[in-house]
Scaffold this motif. Structure first.
Motif, PDB file in Angstrom:
ATOM      1  N   PHE A 193       2.445  14.418  -9.214  1.00 17.18           N
ATOM      2  CA  PHE A 193       2.889  15.477  -9.212  1.00 17.18           C
ATOM      3  C   PHE A 193       3.833  15.882 -10.486  1.00 17.18           C
ATOM      4  O   PHE A 193       3.968  16.864 -11.011  1.00 17.18           O
ATOM      5  CB  PHE A 193       3.840  15.690  -7.994  1.00 17.18           C
ATOM      6  N   MET A 194       4.331  14.552 -11.040  1.00 17.91           N
ATOM      7  CA  MET A 194       4.881  14.893 -12.332  1.00 17.91           C
ATOM      8  C   MET A 194       3.935  15.337 -13.624  1.00 17.91           C
ATOM      9  O   MET A 194       4.190  15.990 -14.251  1.00 17.91           O
ATOM     10  CB  MET A 194       5.780  13.570 -12.769  1.00 17.91           C
ATOM     11  N   ILE A 195       2.862  14.778 -13.526  1.00 20.12           N
ATOM     12  CA  ILE A 195       2.095  15.014 -14.434  1.00 20.12           C
ATOM     13  C   ILE A 195       1.460  16.434 -14.352  1.00 20.12           C
ATOM     14  O   ILE A 195       1.458  17.223 -15.347  1.00 20.12           O
ATOM     15  CB  ILE A 195       0.857  14.068 -14.810  1.00 20.12           C
ATOM     16  N   ARG A 196       1.481  16.794 -13.034  1.00 22.49           N
ATOM     17  CA  ARG A 196       0.822  18.333 -12.840  1.00 22.49           C
ATOM     18  C   ARG A 196       1.863  19.191 -13.261  1.00 22.49           C
ATOM     19  O   ARG A 196       1.638  20.260 -14.046  1.00 22.49           O
ATOM     20  CB  ARG A 196       0.874  18.356 -11.258  1.00 22.49           C
ATOM     21  N   GLU A 197       3.294  18.953 -13.298  1.00 22.88           N
ATOM     22  CA  GLU A 197       4.225  19.784 -13.843  1.00 22.88           C
ATOM     23  C   GLU A 197       4.161  19.732 -15.124  1.00 22.88           C
ATOM     24  O   GLU A 197       4.417  20.830 -15.859  1.00 22.88           O
ATOM     25  CB  GLU A 197       5.920  19.441 -13.110  1.00 22.88           C
ATOM     26  N   ALA A 198       4.056  18.903 -15.896  1.00 23.62           N
ATOM     27  CA  ALA A 198       3.997  18.521 -17.370  1.00 23.62           C
ATOM     28  C   ALA A 198       2.823  19.283 -17.962  1.00 23.62           C
ATOM     29  O   ALA A 198       2.958  19.919 -19.157  1.00 23.62           O
ATOM     30  CB  ALA A 198       3.990  17.108 -17.694  1.00 23.62           C
ATOM     31  N   ILE A 234       0.860  -1.169   0.101  1.00 23.92           N
ATOM     32  CA  ILE A 234       0.110   0.077   0.016  1.00 23.92           C
ATOM     33  C   ILE A 234       0.907   1.336   0.106  1.00 23.92           C
ATOM     34  O   ILE A 234       0.562   2.152  -0.791  1.00 23.92           O
ATOM     35  CB  ILE A 234      -0.878  -0.055   1.065  1.00 23.92           C
ATOM     36  N   GLN A 235       2.008   1.131   0.941  1.00 25.95           N
ATOM     37  CA  GLN A 235       2.696   2.322   0.736  1.00 25.95           C
ATOM     38  C   GLN A 235       3.581   2.684  -0.562  1.00 25.95           C
ATOM     39  O   GLN A 235       3.663   3.748  -0.833  1.00 25.95           O
ATOM     40  CB  GLN A 235       3.875   2.331   1.738  1.00 25.95           C
ATOM     41  N   ALA A 236       3.901   1.523  -1.236  1.00 24.83           N
ATOM     42  CA  ALA A 236       4.376   1.548  -2.543  1.00 24.83           C
ATOM     43  C   ALA A 236       3.353   1.959  -3.570  1.00 24.83           C
ATOM     44  O   ALA A 236       3.855   2.914  -4.499  1.00 24.83           O
ATOM     45  CB  ALA A 236       5.132   0.124  -3.036  1.00 24.83           C
ATOM     46  N   TYR A 237       2.177   1.677  -3.464  1.00 24.52           N
ATOM     47  CA  TYR A 237       1.246   2.184  -4.246  1.00 24.52           C
ATOM     48  C   TYR A 237       0.964   3.671  -4.132  1.00 24.52           C
ATOM     49  O   TYR A 237       0.814   4.452  -5.148  1.00 24.52           O
ATOM     50  CB  TYR A 237      -0.246   1.585  -4.116  1.00 24.52           C
ATOM     51  N   LEU A 238       0.943   4.142  -3.005  1.00 27.51           N
ATOM     52  CA  LEU A 238       0.768   5.720  -2.511  1.00 27.51           C
ATOM     53  C   LEU A 238       1.980   6.243  -3.178  1.00 27.51           C
ATOM     54  O   LEU A 238       1.661   7.566  -3.605  1.00 27.51           O
ATOM     55  CB  LEU A 238       0.630   5.915  -1.128  1.00 27.51           C
ATOM     56  N   THR A 239       3.174   5.913  -2.930  1.00 29.61           N
ATOM     57  CA  THR A 239       4.301   6.615  -3.471  1.00 29.61           C
ATOM     58  C   THR A 239       4.009   6.631  -5.162  1.00 29.61           C
ATOM     59  O   THR A 239       4.668   7.841  -5.358  1.00 29.61           O
ATOM     60  CB  THR A 239       5.832   5.723  -3.130  1.00 29.61           C
ATOM     61  N   GLY A 240       3.782   5.631  -5.675  1.00 34.27           N
ATOM     62  CA  GLY A 240       3.722   5.949  -7.144  1.00 34.27           C
ATOM     63  C   GLY A 240       2.559   6.526  -7.428  1.00 34.27           C
ATOM     64  O   GLY A 240       2.751   7.403  -8.699  1.00 34.27           O
ATOM     65  N   PHE A 241       1.547   6.747  -6.756  1.00 31.48           N
ATOM     66  CA  PHE A 241       0.259   7.879  -7.201  1.00 31.48           C
ATOM     67  C   PHE A 241       0.758   9.273  -6.995  1.00 31.48           C
ATOM     68  O   PHE A 241       0.800   9.903  -7.892  1.00 31.48           O
ATOM     69  CB  PHE A 241      -0.781   7.488  -6.245  1.00 31.48           C
TER      70      PHE A 241
END
Length: 83
Positions: A71-76, A59-66
């Motif tokens: 935030f990367m798509i937000r910047e793009a 679940i933590q890995a899922y959250l990290t990926g999300f």
């Protein structure tokens, strides 16, 4: 809506933005502020993962990926708006 191409510069800006946030809850607060619908979807997905018995590590890995993708798509998307 078209999802823009994410480049190294977007990753760098997203990381810079996240590192400047004051506390751990700020990631969640940013998502809620900028896209409350996305946060509701995330909560639903987390409930499904918990219901299915996924480990805390998964679940933590899922959250990290999300959060990374958000935030990367937000910047793009900022670049797409200005072009």
């Amino acid at each position: 809506m078209k999802v823009p191409n994410v480049e190294d510069k977007h990753m760098d800006r997203a990381l810079d933005f996240v590192l400047k946030l004051p506390d751990n809850n700020s990631l969640k607060e940013c998502v809620i502020k900028e896209n409350p619908g996305m946060y509701e979807v995330l909560k639903g997905q987390l409930n499904v993962l918990k219901y299915n018995g996924e480990s805390d590590e998964y679940i933590q890995a899922y959250l990290t990926g999300f959060y990374s993708c958000f935030f990367m798509i937000r910047e793009a998307m900022k670049d797409e708006i200005f072009n």
